[in-house]
Design a protein around this motif. Structure first.
Motif, PDB file in Angstrom:
ATOM      1  N   LEU A  33       0.835  -1.203   0.000  1.00  0.00           N
ATOM      2  CA  LEU A  33       0.000   0.000   0.000  1.00  0.00           C
ATOM      3  C   LEU A  33       0.867   1.249   0.000  1.00  0.00           C
ATOM      4  O   LEU A  33       0.628   2.195  -0.744  1.00  0.00           O
ATOM      5  CB  LEU A  33      -0.905   0.023   1.230  1.00  0.00           C
ATOM      6  CG  LEU A  33      -2.286  -0.588   1.072  1.00  0.00           C
ATOM      7  CD1 LEU A  33      -2.986  -0.675   2.411  1.00  0.00           C
ATOM      8  CD2 LEU A  33      -3.127   0.221   0.110  1.00  0.00           C
ATOM      9  N   LEU A  40       1.972   7.304  -6.583  1.00  0.00           N
ATOM     10  CA  LEU A  40       0.979   8.269  -7.035  1.00  0.00           C
ATOM     11  C   LEU A  40       1.327   9.681  -6.590  1.00  0.00           C
ATOM     12  O   LEU A  40       0.792  10.651  -7.083  1.00  0.00           O
ATOM     13  CB  LEU A  40      -0.403   7.909  -6.489  1.00  0.00           C
ATOM     14  CG  LEU A  40      -0.930   6.561  -6.936  1.00  0.00           C
ATOM     15  CD1 LEU A  40      -2.158   6.197  -6.126  1.00  0.00           C
ATOM     16  CD2 LEU A  40      -1.289   6.592  -8.407  1.00  0.00           C
ATOM     17  N   HIS A  41       2.232   9.769  -5.600  1.00  0.00           N
ATOM     18  CA  HIS A  41       2.557  11.064  -5.037  1.00  0.00           C
ATOM     19  C   HIS A  41       3.595  11.754  -5.907  1.00  0.00           C
ATOM     20  O   HIS A  41       4.749  11.911  -5.517  1.00  0.00           O
ATOM     21  CB  HIS A  41       3.086  10.862  -3.608  1.00  0.00           C
ATOM     22  CG  HIS A  41       3.290  12.142  -2.874  1.00  0.00           C
ATOM     23  ND1 HIS A  41       4.186  12.273  -1.843  1.00  0.00           N
ATOM     24  CD2 HIS A  41       2.708  13.348  -3.034  1.00  0.00           C
ATOM     25  CE1 HIS A  41       4.143  13.519  -1.381  1.00  0.00           C
ATOM     26  NE2 HIS A  41       3.256  14.185  -2.081  1.00  0.00           N
ATOM     27  N   LEU A  45       0.088  19.594  -3.896  1.00  0.00           N
ATOM     28  CA  LEU A  45      -1.050  20.435  -4.293  1.00  0.00           C
ATOM     29  C   LEU A  45      -0.618  21.869  -4.554  1.00  0.00           C
ATOM     30  O   LEU A  45      -0.995  22.478  -5.558  1.00  0.00           O
ATOM     31  CB  LEU A  45      -2.139  20.389  -3.213  1.00  0.00           C
ATOM     32  CG  LEU A  45      -3.348  21.309  -3.406  1.00  0.00           C
ATOM     33  CD1 LEU A  45      -4.084  20.990  -4.698  1.00  0.00           C
ATOM     34  CD2 LEU A  45      -4.309  21.206  -2.224  1.00  0.00           C
ATOM     35  N   GLN A 256     -11.709   3.733   3.483  1.00  0.00           N
ATOM     36  CA  GLN A 256     -10.400   4.365   3.447  1.00  0.00           C
ATOM     37  C   GLN A 256     -10.081   4.870   4.841  1.00  0.00           C
ATOM     38  O   GLN A 256     -10.977   5.289   5.567  1.00  0.00           O
ATOM     39  CB  GLN A 256     -10.396   5.564   2.484  1.00  0.00           C
ATOM     40  CG  GLN A 256     -10.259   5.178   1.027  1.00  0.00           C
ATOM     41  CD  GLN A 256     -10.425   6.371   0.110  1.00  0.00           C
ATOM     42  OE1 GLN A 256     -11.528   6.822  -0.169  1.00  0.00           O
ATOM     43  NE2 GLN A 256      -9.308   6.901  -0.373  1.00  0.00           N
ATOM     44  N   ALA A 257      -8.795   4.847   5.212  1.00  0.00           N
ATOM     45  CA  ALA A 257      -8.390   5.356   6.512  1.00  0.00           C
ATOM     46  C   ALA A 257      -7.116   6.166   6.362  1.00  0.00           C
ATOM     47  O   ALA A 257      -6.263   5.846   5.526  1.00  0.00           O
ATOM     48  CB  ALA A 257      -8.178   4.210   7.488  1.00  0.00           C
ATOM     49  N   ALA A 276     -12.503  15.242  -1.587  1.00  0.00           N
ATOM     50  CA  ALA A 276     -11.482  15.411  -0.560  1.00  0.00           C
ATOM     51  C   ALA A 276     -12.173  15.804   0.737  1.00  0.00           C
ATOM     52  O   ALA A 276     -13.380  16.064   0.753  1.00  0.00           O
ATOM     53  CB  ALA A 276     -10.492  16.501  -0.971  1.00  0.00           C
ATOM     54  N   ASP A 290      -6.998  13.801  -0.028  1.00  0.00           N
ATOM     55  CA  ASP A 290      -7.618  13.576  -1.332  1.00  0.00           C
ATOM     56  C   ASP A 290      -8.089  12.124  -1.379  1.00  0.00           C
ATOM     57  O   ASP A 290      -7.303  11.199  -1.192  1.00  0.00           O
ATOM     58  CB  ASP A 290      -6.575  13.858  -2.416  1.00  0.00           C
ATOM     59  CG  ASP A 290      -7.174  13.840  -3.799  1.00  0.00           C
ATOM     60  OD1 ASP A 290      -7.938  12.911  -4.122  1.00  0.00           O
ATOM     61  OD2 ASP A 290      -6.881  14.755  -4.570  1.00  0.00           O
ATOM     62  N   ARG A 292      -9.358  10.389  -3.964  1.00  0.00           N
ATOM     63  CA  ARG A 292      -9.039   9.585  -5.155  1.00  0.00           C
ATOM     64  C   ARG A 292      -7.560   9.211  -5.184  1.00  0.00           C
ATOM     65  O   ARG A 292      -7.197   8.158  -5.687  1.00  0.00           O
ATOM     66  CB  ARG A 292      -9.454  10.335  -6.417  1.00  0.00           C
ATOM     67  CG  ARG A 292     -10.977  10.454  -6.528  1.00  0.00           C
ATOM     68  CD  ARG A 292     -11.403  11.116  -7.808  1.00  0.00           C
ATOM     69  NE  ARG A 292     -10.729  12.373  -8.022  1.00  0.00           N
ATOM     70  CZ  ARG A 292     -10.443  12.888  -9.217  1.00  0.00           C
ATOM     71  NH1 ARG A 292     -10.811  12.268 -10.318  1.00  0.00           N
ATOM     72  NH2 ARG A 292      -9.819  14.032  -9.319  1.00  0.00           N
ATOM     73  N   ALA A 293      -6.712  10.073  -4.644  1.00  0.00           N
ATOM     74  CA  ALA A 293      -5.283   9.746  -4.560  1.00  0.00           C
ATOM     75  C   ALA A 293      -5.004   8.955  -3.297  1.00  0.00           C
ATOM     76  O   ALA A 293      -3.912   8.432  -3.109  1.00  0.00           O
ATOM     77  CB  ALA A 293      -4.452  11.031  -4.565  1.00  0.00           C
ATOM     78  N   ASP A 294      -6.004   8.895  -2.423  1.00  0.00           N
ATOM     79  CA  ASP A 294      -5.906   8.118  -1.187  1.00  0.00           C
ATOM     80  C   ASP A 294      -4.748   8.564  -0.299  1.00  0.00           C
ATOM     81  O   ASP A 294      -4.010   7.752   0.261  1.00  0.00           O
ATOM     82  CB  ASP A 294      -5.753   6.617  -1.543  1.00  0.00           C
ATOM     83  CG  ASP A 294      -5.920   5.708  -0.341  1.00  0.00           C
ATOM     84  OD1 ASP A 294      -5.230   4.666  -0.277  1.00  0.00           O
ATOM     85  OD2 ASP A 294      -6.730   6.035   0.551  1.00  0.00           O
ATOM     86  N   ARG A 295      -4.518   9.895  -0.177  1.00  0.00           N
ATOM     87  CA  ARG A 295      -3.436  10.375   0.682  1.00  0.00           C
ATOM     88  C   ARG A 295      -3.653  11.819   1.097  1.00  0.00           C
ATOM     89  O   ARG A 295      -4.470  12.535   0.522  1.00  0.00           O
ATOM     90  CB  ARG A 295      -2.098  10.226  -0.022  1.00  0.00           C
ATOM     91  CG  ARG A 295      -1.967  11.086  -1.273  1.00  0.00           C
ATOM     92  CD  ARG A 295      -0.560  11.023  -1.857  1.00  0.00           C
ATOM     93  NE  ARG A 295       0.444  11.436  -0.897  1.00  0.00           N
ATOM     94  CZ  ARG A 295       1.413  10.649  -0.434  1.00  0.00           C
ATOM     95  NH1 ARG A 295       1.523   9.395  -0.859  1.00  0.00           N
ATOM     96  NH2 ARG A 295       2.291  11.099   0.425  1.00  0.00           N
ATOM     97  N   VAL A 297      -2.757  15.573   1.033  1.00  0.00           N
ATOM     98  CA  VAL A 297      -2.127  16.374  -0.026  1.00  0.00           C
ATOM     99  C   VAL A 297      -1.782  17.791   0.403  1.00  0.00           C
ATOM    100  O   VAL A 297      -1.169  18.536  -0.357  1.00  0.00           O
ATOM    101  CB  VAL A 297      -2.982  16.419  -1.320  1.00  0.00           C
ATOM    102  CG1 VAL A 297      -3.038  15.053  -1.986  1.00  0.00           C
ATOM    103  CG2 VAL A 297      -4.388  16.941  -1.044  1.00  0.00           C
TER     104      VAL A 297
ATOM    105  N   VAL B  26      -5.718   7.428  -8.025  1.00  0.00           N
ATOM    106  CA  VAL B  26      -5.326   8.314  -9.117  1.00  0.00           C
ATOM    107  C   VAL B  26      -4.126   9.144  -8.681  1.00  0.00           C
ATOM    108  O   VAL B  26      -3.963   9.434  -7.508  1.00  0.00           O
ATOM    109  CB  VAL B  26      -6.521   9.255  -9.455  1.00  0.00           C
ATOM    110  CG1 VAL B  26      -6.189  10.174 -10.609  1.00  0.00           C
ATOM    111  CG2 VAL B  26      -7.751   8.426  -9.756  1.00  0.00           C
ATOM    112  N   VAL B  28      -1.658  12.169  -7.821  1.00  0.00           N
ATOM    113  CA  VAL B  28      -1.920  13.469  -7.209  1.00  0.00           C
ATOM    114  C   VAL B  28      -1.918  14.581  -8.253  1.00  0.00           C
ATOM    115  O   VAL B  28      -2.689  15.523  -8.168  1.00  0.00           O
ATOM    116  CB  VAL B  28      -0.906  13.780  -6.086  1.00  0.00           C
ATOM    117  CG1 VAL B  28      -1.136  15.174  -5.528  1.00  0.00           C
ATOM    118  CG2 VAL B  28      -1.030  12.760  -4.970  1.00  0.00           C
TER     119      VAL B  28
END
Lengths: 376, 64
Positions: A33, A40-41, A45, A256-257, A276, A290, A292-295, A297, B26, B28
């Motif tokens: 994970l 993805l990072h 932002l 999600q957590a 978000a 966020d 959709r990015a699951d993190r 930001v 997706v 960032v």
């Protein structure tokens, strides 16, 4: 060793092997994970927002002060009519105000009770309150203060002066510890609650029946927010376990957590698009996650801000984040650029609750200084 | 007894992680661009952002 003992020893050995293999599976999943999230990072932002025009000076002032509570204001909510406000306090009072005129339209008092949470029903015809009750032995027995403990009650709002508002209350939710937050869903028929017992729950208002419960937080749940109706049936909750969790309302599953805060999460609020959410924490920061990015930001923080953020809300476009703090101030953040654009003074004690009005023309803050202020 | 309940608890943890691992996430750069786009598109309809004039904001004092 007897055959029975041998069997038990073998079973214990199997259990240990299963536990060990499950633990290693969990570790490898966690590793995967983190790897995927890291891939993805690819950018921050504020970098994406570099060429966005900076915001100018803001002139935001207290336009109305609502006085009437006898103790700390703990919670408030706007009515969909964009003008009425319900507020609740540690003095056991729940007041409905007309924010244009500052007139009090309704008031209920619950003795020996902290009204920790309050919410306006979508129809505007009822309010819900969440309690933490204390034992009181010296009150006249004719007062009905029975069974308020850890409950959420719904009060229909009536303009009939002869009607006692408290008499028509409906007890809806029952937790094993204090109610920290409550919110109606899209109708007057269902209520979502968060509790010090570590769970959230969805209730049917008419029957008081439990429809779904949400288990996963490791400590008191302090706040919740429903996703904007277009984005489907989810809600986010924040707790003393430093986690923010997103739940599927139908299945009860955590989808999600997020665990990046360093202390209790006091407030969570969805970004207007539903993609978000923001959080405010005792670690003196607000953060943007966020979905959709699951993190995470963005972090909204400054070295000079050392007191916890108690409540957060977005302006209509999501560009501004208003956050109330325990140092009595309200900071206004540029959500995209991560910078603070304004600091608002006025309250004389901690800001405990803050909500932007439904049409975005103003926001209201409630404080331990016993007052509420409407800013625009 | 404690043995089997830790196994059950651990199974739940693994199930939850499997659920989260299955999410389609997706980048960032994409999601941040969408957040920015949403802000910009709705900026003019945001009274607290634009500082709506007294005539349209019920809380602001009327100009004499």
């Amino acid at each position: 060793m007897s055959p029975r003992h041998r069997q038990m020893a073998t079973e214990a050995l199997h259990e240990n092997e299963t536990l060990a293999s499950l633990k290693s599976e969990a570790e490898s999943l966690k590793g995967k994970l983190e790897e995927e999230r890291a891939k993805l990072h690819d950018v921050e932002l504020h970098q994406v927002a570099e060429r966005v025009e900076a915001l100018g000076q803001f002139v935001m002032k207290t336009r109305r002060t609502l006085k009437g509570h006898g103790n700390k204001v703990l919670c408030m909510d706007w009515c969909k009519d964009k003008r009425r406000i319900v507020s609740s306090s540690q003095d056991g009072k729940v007041i409905v105000w007309d924010s244009f005129t500052t007139n009090k339209e309704h008031a209920v008092t619950m003795p020996c009770t902290w009204v920790m949470a309050c919410a306006y029903a979508p129809s505007g015809c009822a309010i819900a309150c969440g309690f933490k009750q204390f034992s009181c032995l010296s009150l006249p027995s004719s007062w009905d203060y029975s069974g308020l403990d850890n409950k959420c009650s719904v009060y229909p709002l009536t303009f009939d002066k002869n009607e006692n508002m408290a008499a028509k209350k409906k007890s809806v939710a029952m937790h094993t510890n204090y109610l920290s937050a409550c919110s109606f869903t899209n109708s007057d028929m269902q209520i979502l609650t968060a509790s010090g017992d570590g769970t959230c729950a969805l209730w049917d208002v008419e029957s008081g029946q439990l429809l779904q419960s949400f288990h996963g937080h490791g400590a008191d749940v302090l706040c919740l927010d429903l996703a904007p109706s277009e984005t489907g049936n989810t809600f986010v909750s924040g707790g003393c376990d430093k986690k923010a969790m997103v739940w599927d309302m139908r299945s009860g599953q955590c989808v999600q957590a997020f665990e990046t805060h360093e202390s209790d999460i006091n407030s969570v609020r969805y970004y207007p698009s539903g993609d978000a959410f923001a959080s405010g924490s005792d670690d003196a920061t607000c953060r943007l996650y966020d979905l959709r990015a699951d993190r995470e930001v963005a972090i909204y923080s400054k070295e000079s801000i050392i007191f916890g953020a108690s409540s957060v809300d977005f302006s209509l476009s999501g560009r501004l984040l208003f956050a109330g703090y325990n140092d009595y101030t309200i900071n206004v953040w540029d959500v995209l650029k991560g910078s603070r654009v304004s600091i608002l003074f006025g309250h004389e004690n901690r800001v405990s609750t803050l909500r932007v009005s439904p049409d975005g023309t103003a926001f209201c803050s409630g404080s331990w200084d016993h007052t509420l202020r409407v800013w625009a | 007894m404690s043995g089997s309940s830790s196994v059950a608890a651990m199974k739940k943890v693994v199930q939850q992680l499997q659920l989260e691992a299955g999410l389609n996430c997706v980048k960032v750069s994409q999601t941040a661009a969408d957040l920015k786009q949403f802000c910009l598109q709705n900026a003019q309809h945001d009274p607290l952002l634009t500082g709506a004039s007294s005539s349209t904001n019920p809380f602001r004092p009327q100009k004499v």
